[in-house]
Design a protein around this motif. Structure first.
Motif, short mmCIF file in Angstrom:
data_model
loop_
_atom_site.label_atom_id
_atom_site.label_comp_id
_atom_site.label_asym_id
_atom_site.label_seq_id
_atom_site.Cartn_x
_atom_site.Cartn_y
_atom_site.Cartn_z
N MET A 98 11.98 8.79 -1.18
CA MET A 98 12.97 7.99 -1.29
C MET A 98 14.17 8.28 -0.33
SD MET A 98 15.05 6.66 -4.80
CE MET A 98 13.66 6.01 -5.45
N ASN A 99 14.26 7.32 0.39
CA ASN A 99 15.29 7.44 1.32
C ASN A 99 16.55 6.37 1.07
OD1 ASN A 99 17.13 8.45 3.36
ND2 ASN A 99 15.88 7.50 5.10
N LEU A 100 17.76 6.91 0.47
CA LEU A 100 18.76 5.67 -0.02
C LEU A 100 19.79 5.70 0.97
CD1 LEU A 100 18.92 6.97 -3.81
CD2 LEU A 100 17.80 4.84 -2.81
N PRO A 101 20.47 4.48 1.34
CA PRO A 101 21.39 4.47 2.32
C PRO A 101 22.65 5.34 1.48
CG PRO A 101 20.76 2.31 1.24
CD PRO A 101 20.07 3.28 0.56
N THR A 102 23.16 5.71 2.42
CA THR A 102 24.55 6.79 2.19
C THR A 102 25.76 6.55 3.16
OG1 THR A 102 23.74 8.70 3.45
CG2 THR A 102 22.98 8.61 1.18
N VAL A 141 26.16 7.27 -2.47
CA VAL A 141 24.90 7.04 -2.38
C VAL A 141 24.65 5.60 -3.04
CG1 VAL A 141 22.70 7.63 -3.50
CG2 VAL A 141 24.33 9.37 -2.61
N HIS A 142 24.12 4.69 -2.22
CA HIS A 142 23.85 3.41 -2.68
C HIS A 142 22.40 3.38 -3.55
CE1 HIS A 142 27.24 1.72 -0.64
NE2 HIS A 142 27.03 2.53 0.48
N THR A 143 22.35 3.16 -4.88
CA THR A 143 21.55 3.52 -5.62
C THR A 143 20.16 2.36 -5.48
OG1 THR A 143 22.29 2.28 -7.48
CG2 THR A 143 22.41 4.85 -7.42
N PRO A 144 18.90 2.57 -5.51
CA PRO A 144 17.99 1.71 -5.36
C PRO A 144 18.00 0.61 -6.35
CG PRO A 144 16.77 3.64 -6.66
CD PRO A 144 18.36 4.06 -6.25
N GLU A 145 17.21 -0.29 -6.03
CA GLU A 145 17.24 -1.81 -7.08
C GLU A 145 16.57 -1.50 -8.39
OE1 GLU A 145 14.75 -5.59 -6.89
OE2 GLU A 145 15.52 -5.33 -5.14
N GLU A 146 15.86 -0.46 -8.40
CA GLU A 146 15.18 -0.20 -9.62
C GLU A 146 15.49 1.47 -9.79
OE1 GLU A 146 11.35 -0.92 -10.49
OE2 GLU A 146 11.63 -3.34 -10.27
N ASP A 178 9.95 5.38 -13.35
CA ASP A 178 8.88 5.69 -11.98
C ASP A 178 9.91 6.05 -10.79
OD1 ASP A 178 6.88 4.58 -13.64
OD2 ASP A 178 7.11 2.71 -12.77
N GLN A 179 11.14 6.06 -10.64
CA GLN A 179 11.91 6.39 -9.48
C GLN A 179 12.68 7.57 -9.85
OE1 GLN A 179 12.39 3.24 -11.38
NE2 GLN A 179 10.72 2.10 -9.76
N VAL A 180 12.88 8.21 -10.97
CA VAL A 180 13.60 9.29 -10.94
C VAL A 180 13.47 10.54 -10.42
CG1 VAL A 180 14.45 10.94 -13.02
CG2 VAL A 180 14.51 8.39 -13.50
N ASP A 181 11.85 10.88 -10.41
CA ASP A 181 11.71 12.13 -9.61
C ASP A 181 12.07 12.06 -8.02
OD1 ASP A 181 10.64 13.09 -11.75
OD2 ASP A 181 8.50 12.51 -11.51
N GLU A 182 11.83 10.85 -7.63
CA GLU A 182 12.09 10.50 -6.04
C GLU A 182 13.76 10.60 -5.80
OE1 GLU A 182 9.84 7.76 -3.58
OE2 GLU A 182 8.76 7.66 -5.24
N PHE A 183 14.30 10.19 -6.81
CA PHE A 183 15.76 9.91 -6.60
C PHE A 183 16.35 11.46 -6.86
CE2 PHE A 183 19.85 9.41 -9.19
CZ PHE A 183 20.63 8.65 -8.16
N GLU A 184 15.94 12.30 -7.84
CA GLU A 184 16.41 13.38 -7.91
C GLU A 184 15.98 14.27 -6.74
OE1 GLU A 184 15.07 14.67 -11.79
OE2 GLU A 184 16.30 13.54 -12.84
N ALA A 185 14.94 14.12 -6.03
CA ALA A 185 14.55 14.87 -5.05
C ALA A 185 15.37 14.68 -3.65
CB ALA A 185 13.10 14.64 -4.58
N PHE A 186 15.82 13.18 -3.97
CA PHE A 186 16.64 12.96 -2.52
C PHE A 186 18.31 13.27 -2.82
CE2 PHE A 186 20.15 10.09 -1.23
CZ PHE A 186 19.79 10.14 0.38
N ILE A 187 18.73 13.34 -4.02
CA ILE A 187 19.74 13.96 -4.47
C ILE A 187 20.13 15.36 -4.12
CG2 ILE A 187 21.62 14.36 -6.08
CD1 ILE A 187 21.47 11.24 -5.12
#
Length: 108
Positions: A1-5, A14-19, A23-32
């Motif tokens: 996951m690559n989020l706009p910052t 960090v502009h969080t994803p649409e969802e 299902d997104q938490v692991d990728e979100f935490e890896a990005f953070i």
């Protein structure tokens, strides 16, 4: 996951994803975990699905940043997300702002 910052001095927005759910938490935490900043603003305006796992991830990030002498703040004008933050009382633990500018400015 690559989020706009966006970076404003020592603050990263960090502009969080649409969802932001199970299902997104692991990728979100890896990005953070790749962020070098400890002062973070999560912009939840475009997040349409925010479940308990997403909220837990935000709180875990909040705790981790506080341990590193940083902080996490939230922004949203999304009525549904604001209501979720109120019902879960997360807005009592993490500061919530109406705009990114206000949240970033609060770090000064």
């Amino acid at each position: 996951m690559n989020l706009p910052t966006e970076i404003f001095d020592d603050v990263v927005v960090v502009h969080t994803p649409e969802e932001l759910g199970t299902d997104q938490v692991d990728e979100f935490e890896a990005f953070i975990s790749t962020l070098e900043h400890t002062q973070i603003v999560f912009d939840l305006d475009h997040t349409e699905l925010l479940d308990s796992d997403g909220l837990t991830s935000i709180l875990d990030t909040y705790d981790a940043m506080r341990e590193r002498n940083g902080d996490v703040k939230l922004t949203t004008t999304n009525v549904s997300n604001r209501k979720i933050l109120e019902i879960t009382q997360i807005d009592r633990q993490v500061e919530v702002f109406d705009s990114v500018i206000d949240a970033v400015s609060s770090f000064r």
